[in-house]
Design a protein around this motif. Sequence first.
Motif, short mmCIF file in Angstrom:
data_model
loop_
_atom_site.label_atom_id
_atom_site.label_comp_id
_atom_site.label_asym_id
_atom_site.label_seq_id
_atom_site.Cartn_x
_atom_site.Cartn_y
_atom_site.Cartn_z
N LYS A 1 9.54 -6.85 -3.97
CA LYS A 1 9.34 -7.15 -2.48
C LYS A 1 8.05 -6.76 -1.89
CE LYS A 1 11.14 -6.03 2.20
NZ LYS A 1 12.07 -5.21 3.10
N CYS A 2 7.54 -5.57 -2.29
CA CYS A 2 6.36 -5.03 -1.75
C CYS A 2 5.13 -5.61 -2.43
CB CYS A 2 6.37 -3.57 -1.85
SG CYS A 2 7.66 -2.72 -0.62
N VAL A 3 5.22 -5.83 -3.72
CA VAL A 3 4.18 -6.44 -4.85
C VAL A 3 4.60 -7.76 -5.25
CG1 VAL A 3 2.64 -5.75 -6.62
CG2 VAL A 3 3.63 -3.97 -5.28
N PRO A 4 4.36 -8.85 -4.60
CA PRO A 4 5.33 -10.01 -5.04
C PRO A 4 4.54 -10.46 -6.27
CG PRO A 4 4.06 -10.04 -2.77
CD PRO A 4 3.82 -8.78 -3.13
N LEU B 1 8.19 1.35 -9.58
CA LEU B 1 7.36 0.00 -9.81
C LEU B 1 8.09 -1.08 -10.60
CD1 LEU B 1 4.07 1.75 -11.28
CD2 LEU B 1 4.32 0.59 -9.08
N GLU B 2 9.33 -0.65 -11.18
CA GLU B 2 10.17 -1.76 -11.86
C GLU B 2 11.27 -2.15 -10.96
OE1 GLU B 2 10.97 0.20 -15.21
OE2 GLU B 2 9.34 -0.64 -16.57
N GLU C 1 0.68 -1.26 -0.05
CA GLU C 1 0.10 -0.11 -0.08
C GLU C 1 0.69 1.29 -0.11
OE1 GLU C 1 -3.62 0.35 0.01
OE2 GLU C 1 -3.28 -1.66 -0.53
N THR C 2 2.01 1.12 0.88
CA THR C 2 2.75 2.46 0.72
C THR C 2 3.29 2.67 -0.58
OG1 THR C 2 3.13 2.01 3.20
CG2 THR C 2 4.72 3.80 2.07
N LEU C 3 3.98 1.58 -0.89
CA LEU C 3 4.49 1.81 -2.46
C LEU C 3 3.62 2.34 -3.57
CD1 LEU C 3 7.51 -0.19 -4.11
CD2 LEU C 3 5.27 -0.36 -5.35
N LEU C 4 2.36 1.61 -3.37
CA LEU C 4 1.45 2.16 -4.51
C LEU C 4 1.17 3.70 -4.31
CD1 LEU C 4 -0.94 -0.93 -4.77
CD2 LEU C 4 1.04 -0.22 -6.23
N ARG D 1 2.47 -6.37 -10.80
CA ARG D 1 3.41 -5.53 -10.94
C ARG D 1 3.58 -5.11 -12.34
NH1 ARG D 1 6.54 -8.43 -8.29
NH2 ARG D 1 8.10 -9.02 -10.15
N LEU D 2 3.54 -6.10 -13.16
CA LEU D 2 3.99 -5.81 -14.64
C LEU D 2 2.42 -5.01 -15.25
CD1 LEU D 2 5.28 -9.29 -15.82
CD2 LEU D 2 6.29 -7.07 -15.86
#
Length: 809
Positions: free
Chosen positions: A229-232, A222-223, A200-203, A237-238
């Motif tokens: 690590k945050c979006v496994p 995002l890449e 959530e923090t990363l997004l 992610r892609l």
Amino acid sequence: MGKSKDTTSKAIDPMALHRKLEPLYELLDKGNNKAALKGATQLLAKHPNLQIARALKGIALYRSGKKDEGVAICDEIKDEGPGDDNTLHTLQVFYRNAGMPSSIVSMFEAASARDPKNLEHLSLLFSAHARDFAFVKQQQCAMKLYRLTNDPKHVMWAVCGILLQTRGMTREERRDATLTRLAAGMCAKLEKNGGVTDRETLLVCARVLRECGRGRDARTLLESALAEKCVPMKAERLSLCATQAAEDGDVDDALAHWRGVLKEMPDDWQAASCAMDLTMRGTVAAAPRKAPASAGGDWAPDDAFTAEGVRGGGGDGDKDDVARRVGAMALTSPDGEGVERGETLVRELVAAADEAGGAMKVGRGPYLLEVELAYRKSQLRGSSSTTTTSPPPAGASEDESLPAAMMKYWREFGYWTSCAKDLAPYSRRLLETDADAAAAVRERLASEAAASAAAAASSDEPANRKFRRAVAAEAIRAQLGSCGGSWRDRRDSNGILGPALPSSSGRTLATDLMTRYREAREVVAGADPREPTPADTLALLAVNALAAEATSHAARAYANGVGGEIDVDAAAEATRALLVAAACASEAMWNSPNHAELRIGLSVLYTLLGAHDATCETHAALDCKNIQMDTMAHLELPHLEGGDDGAALNWFAARSDLLATDAGKDITENGVKAYDNGVYTKALEFVDFHRRLNTSHALKNAAVVKWRAALREAVVGDAAAGAKPELVFNVLRKVLRGAADACKPLPTRGADWPSSCFNEDLCTNPAFYPPHGGLASLAAADWWRSRGVDASPRAGAETPVAGAHDVGV
């Protein structure tokens, strides 16, 4: 604010106090407010200044109907300053249930002022600001918490407060705003200090970068290894990277990422469709779809779900923004290599699916993409129109055409339950643009389905599989107009007539379909009655065919009328066709009582026939509640307002009131919980959802309906009969005051009209029942009247106009 008083006349042992208060809590929890009031009064006789006892007395008074007295007591304690956290929390519960968020805010502001370093008070103050949608104060409170705790989550609370302050800005204004640059700086510092450790923090950090116009920085984040690590989940992610790349205008990178998603999840239709957008630029998908989700989400346009948004396409008029929302680099001009690139993409995806084990292993998406390819190729072959389905050019194979691709898909996947729904968008596009081709596909499907059934009779193929293939063929033929079509097919003529079949042809077709339905009951015997069966589709098509014939009879009734009178015989035929349709739907519902599409169709048929009690009984089994009071109101109000049962109308209005009240509380509470649980993207979404429900057209209508029903009851109801004139007058005055209050927020034809959100789910409307934007009480009458009216569209209308009293949208 007055000075805090001593809370007790003499000191009370905490354990003794707990024993005295526990019975009061239990009485209030059980709803025994009278006994709770008595107990609180007795306790206060010994301890007159005990704040917690006074607060419980205020709650008991409020729940007993003495609201003003209860509020006065609690306000007095609030002004004194609650002396302990127990009293503070009790007052918070009281004010929240009383719908007084401003009192909660002022109470916790005072508590925090008395003890500025009390983390609990500050946290509760933040929650109060979040419930009150006070975004500036929300940000300020979050920063106070961060200075005390150094906890990264409080930084995210502040960042969300900043994002919410920019909600009403255009994309350009957000990009240049000082607020968004401040949020970007906070996120950068958080990342540098190792505070970005979860999804959530990363997004949200990526969203802030995007809002600042730093899309490439957002993509880099995002890449990164941190994103892994945050979006496994690699496919997610892609997908986020692809969406950001498309928004940045990097077509090749976006396409590469979508290809990566499809490698991970070959059946991801959104990824496949977005890849086709980028590969075959200048084309659009057959089926409208939502834009792929951007990292951290995005604000709904201010005019989303409004009449103005429907007319203008939504958004702030920025072409790039529109392109991003529809997932489209497709607004660019077509190029000559699009067909070749599209063929290569689809060929590679199908080959990969075959190698992985075929549709049973990876899903049907890659194979349905062959139909999508044919549809898009037809666009590139045609003119600049994006909906043309031109035939293949000279020398090209007929197998490249959209009809050929549809037939191939049916042959391979006809026994899949989803086959007809998969092909529905292509059937609609074909019917809109090439009626001759649609008719040819109908005939070809009929002949091939018959030949397939004959061949299958001597094969070992399971009977259920044979039957599903035949039903899919019939359903696709109906999409292509065999049962008269649908109001959805009539966009150009504004949907005024809806489906139609010549006299007696609908009944002939329905007879054949119902015969096959009864035979098929043996094939599906033992099926779970809670689940739809392929046989139900045949009955549903029979209903649609009969309703289409009724349309033709009704049109003839008006066309053949003389001197303003209708042709009674033709009108009787129309009524008879609707009655037979209702009988078919009733028979099918006897076997499948939980089939929503059949039940809604039967309910609408009864509405058109003026059978109010039968409609209420049929519709009641749908058990519409909660959000359905908003999304399905357009199917309930016509028969409720068109009938004479005030009790049923009041019941509906009461449930709508409950939705408006409870949803308002639930949305704010869920938003607060989202902050507490670190689900920041949901906290932002709840703000949009609150706005959408708070301006619901259906709920505003329901508020007016309630008072209209009350007005009718006050004037001509049983209560008014024999009552004293002055009593009737007092009741009438109260009702009129309530009606005036309910009408204040209603939209008008003027500038306020776009402020209402139209959340009604039109996908639930049967094929023969177009949406109606006029008075619900006239919906059935307008359906009949519009059969014989060649009405011209209202200027700017985008959804079908269903009659003389319908303003359209």
